[in-house]
Every structure is written in structure tokens, then in C-alpha cells.
Design a protein around this motif. Structure first.
Motif, mmCIF file in Angstrom:
data_model
loop_
_atom_site.group_PDB
_atom_site.id
_atom_site.type_symbol
_atom_site.label_atom_id
_atom_site.label_comp_id
_atom_site.label_asym_id
_atom_site.label_seq_id
_atom_site.Cartn_x
_atom_site.Cartn_y
_atom_site.Cartn_z
ATOM 1 N N UNK A 141 30.591 27.746 45.262
ATOM 2 C CA UNK A 141 31.123 28.470 44.107
ATOM 3 C C UNK A 141 30.908 29.956 44.309
ATOM 4 N N UNK A 142 31.834 30.757 43.804
ATOM 5 C CA UNK A 142 31.658 32.205 43.849
ATOM 6 C C UNK A 142 32.352 32.834 42.654
ATOM 7 N N UNK A 143 31.840 33.983 42.264
ATOM 8 C CA UNK A 143 32.464 34.757 41.197
ATOM 9 C C UNK A 143 32.033 36.197 41.339
ATOM 10 N N UNK A 144 32.867 37.084 40.896
ATOM 11 C CA UNK A 144 32.493 38.478 40.998
ATOM 12 C C UNK A 144 33.471 39.418 40.330
ATOM 13 N N UNK A 145 33.023 40.656 40.249
ATOM 14 C CA UNK A 145 33.836 41.765 39.762
ATOM 15 C C UNK A 145 33.788 42.828 40.847
ATOM 16 N N UNK A 146 34.952 43.328 41.229
ATOM 17 C CA UNK A 146 35.035 44.295 42.322
ATOM 18 C C UNK A 146 35.680 45.588 41.854
ATOM 19 N N UNK A 147 35.130 46.686 42.315
ATOM 20 C CA UNK A 147 35.704 48.009 42.095
ATOM 21 C C UNK A 147 36.554 48.316 43.322
ATOM 22 N N UNK A 148 37.857 48.303 43.159
ATOM 23 C CA UNK A 148 38.782 48.488 44.277
ATOM 24 C C UNK A 148 39.238 49.949 44.308
ATOM 25 N N UNK A 149 39.057 50.563 45.459
ATOM 26 C CA UNK A 149 39.436 51.968 45.622
ATOM 27 C C UNK A 149 40.915 52.166 45.275
ATOM 28 N N UNK A 150 41.178 53.203 44.492
ATOM 29 C CA UNK A 150 42.548 53.539 44.134
ATOM 30 C C UNK A 150 43.083 52.779 42.926
ATOM 31 N N UNK A 151 42.272 51.911 42.327
ATOM 32 C CA UNK A 151 42.704 51.147 41.157
ATOM 33 C C UNK A 151 41.805 51.465 39.967
ATOM 34 N N UNK A 152 42.390 51.525 38.794
ATOM 35 C CA UNK A 152 41.617 51.787 37.578
ATOM 36 C C UNK A 152 41.175 50.500 36.899
ATOM 37 N N UNK A 153 41.659 49.347 37.392
ATOM 38 C CA UNK A 153 41.302 48.069 36.810
ATOM 39 C C UNK A 153 40.228 47.373 37.640
ATOM 40 N N UNK A 154 39.453 46.540 36.970
ATOM 41 C CA UNK A 154 38.458 45.718 37.660
ATOM 42 C C UNK A 154 39.166 44.508 38.264
ATOM 43 N N UNK A 155 38.777 44.125 39.473
ATOM 44 C CA UNK A 155 39.307 42.911 40.086
ATOM 45 C C UNK A 155 38.280 41.808 39.868
ATOM 46 N N UNK A 156 38.699 40.741 39.201
ATOM 47 C CA UNK A 156 37.810 39.630 38.891
ATOM 48 C C UNK A 156 38.220 38.447 39.762
ATOM 49 N N UNK A 157 37.235 37.840 40.425
ATOM 50 C CA UNK A 157 37.500 36.724 41.333
ATOM 51 C C UNK A 157 36.522 35.597 41.050
ATOM 52 N N UNK A 158 37.012 34.364 41.176
ATOM 53 C CA UNK A 158 36.138 33.209 41.054
ATOM 54 C C UNK A 158 36.754 32.050 41.815
ATOM 55 N N UNK A 159 35.903 31.126 42.206
ATOM 56 C CA UNK A 159 36.407 29.974 42.927
ATOM 57 C C UNK A 159 35.377 28.873 43.037
ATOM 58 N N UNK A 160 35.890 27.683 43.263
ATOM 59 C CA UNK A 160 35.080 26.500 43.509
ATOM 60 C C UNK A 160 35.671 25.832 44.748
ATOM 61 N N UNK A 161 34.857 25.711 45.787
ATOM 62 C CA UNK A 161 35.303 25.168 47.078
ATOM 63 C C UNK A 161 36.551 25.927 47.530
ATOM 64 N N UNK A 162 37.665 25.257 47.703
ATOM 65 C CA UNK A 162 38.872 25.906 48.211
ATOM 66 C C UNK A 162 39.817 26.368 47.096
ATOM 67 N N UNK A 163 39.450 26.136 45.850
ATOM 68 C CA UNK A 163 40.271 26.566 44.715
ATOM 69 C C UNK A 163 39.794 27.947 44.298
ATOM 70 N N UNK B 30 40.824 31.895 42.257
ATOM 71 C CA UNK B 30 41.658 32.622 41.322
ATOM 72 C C UNK B 30 41.139 34.049 41.263
ATOM 73 N N UNK B 31 42.030 34.972 41.110
ATOM 74 C CA UNK B 31 41.599 36.355 41.019
ATOM 75 C C UNK B 31 42.743 37.249 40.615
ATOM 76 N N UNK B 32 42.375 38.381 40.073
ATOM 77 C CA UNK B 32 43.393 39.339 39.696
ATOM 78 C C UNK B 32 42.772 40.542 39.010
ATOM 79 N N UNK B 33 43.586 41.567 38.849
ATOM 80 C CA UNK B 33 43.126 42.754 38.161
ATOM 81 C C UNK B 33 43.103 42.475 36.668
#
Length: 68
Positions: free
Chosen positions: A5-27, A29-32
């Protein structure tokens, strides 16, 4: 297959939105999502849950992605 399992919030250079990502095994999902609020500290954090993970190698790989 060792990352369960993984989850996180990323600060992406050049973007004003937070990128949120999460997953379980091979499934995955993520997006700004919402914009960072004015004065809010911008940071990235990723949490991994797994087995037999090489913490030092992962930290080195993620550190290589950081830009100032």
C-alpha cells in the motif's frame, strides 16, 4: 509485489495544485487536487507499506527527484 500500500501528497514543480496518490498492490489512483493555500508550507510525503523494502535505496531514489 513487495509494496502492499502507498499514499502520499507531492509538491510538483511548476504546479500550484497538490498531487495526491494512493494505491493497493497494482491498483493505483492519483491526480492533482486542490491548490496549495497561500502561506501553506509546500512539501512532499510518500508513505509505503510493504515487505523486504530497501529503505536506503528508496530514500536515495526519491531524493534524486527533488529539485529546488
Amino acid at each position: 509485489p513487495n509494496i502492499l500500500r502507498y499514499k502520499g501528497i507531492l509538491d510538483v514543480k511548476g504546479r500550484d495544485e497538490r498531487f495526491v496518490i494512493q494505491g493497493v498492490h497494482m491498483i493505483r489512483d492519483g491526480g492533482f487536487q486542490r491548490e496549495w493555500k497561500a502561506g501553506e508550507p509546500r512539501w512532499s510525503r510518500l508513505v509505503l507499506i510493504g515487505r523486504h523494502l530497501d529503505r536506503a535505496a528508496l530514500e536515495t531514489a526519491f531524493a534524486a527527484c527533488v529539485t529546488q
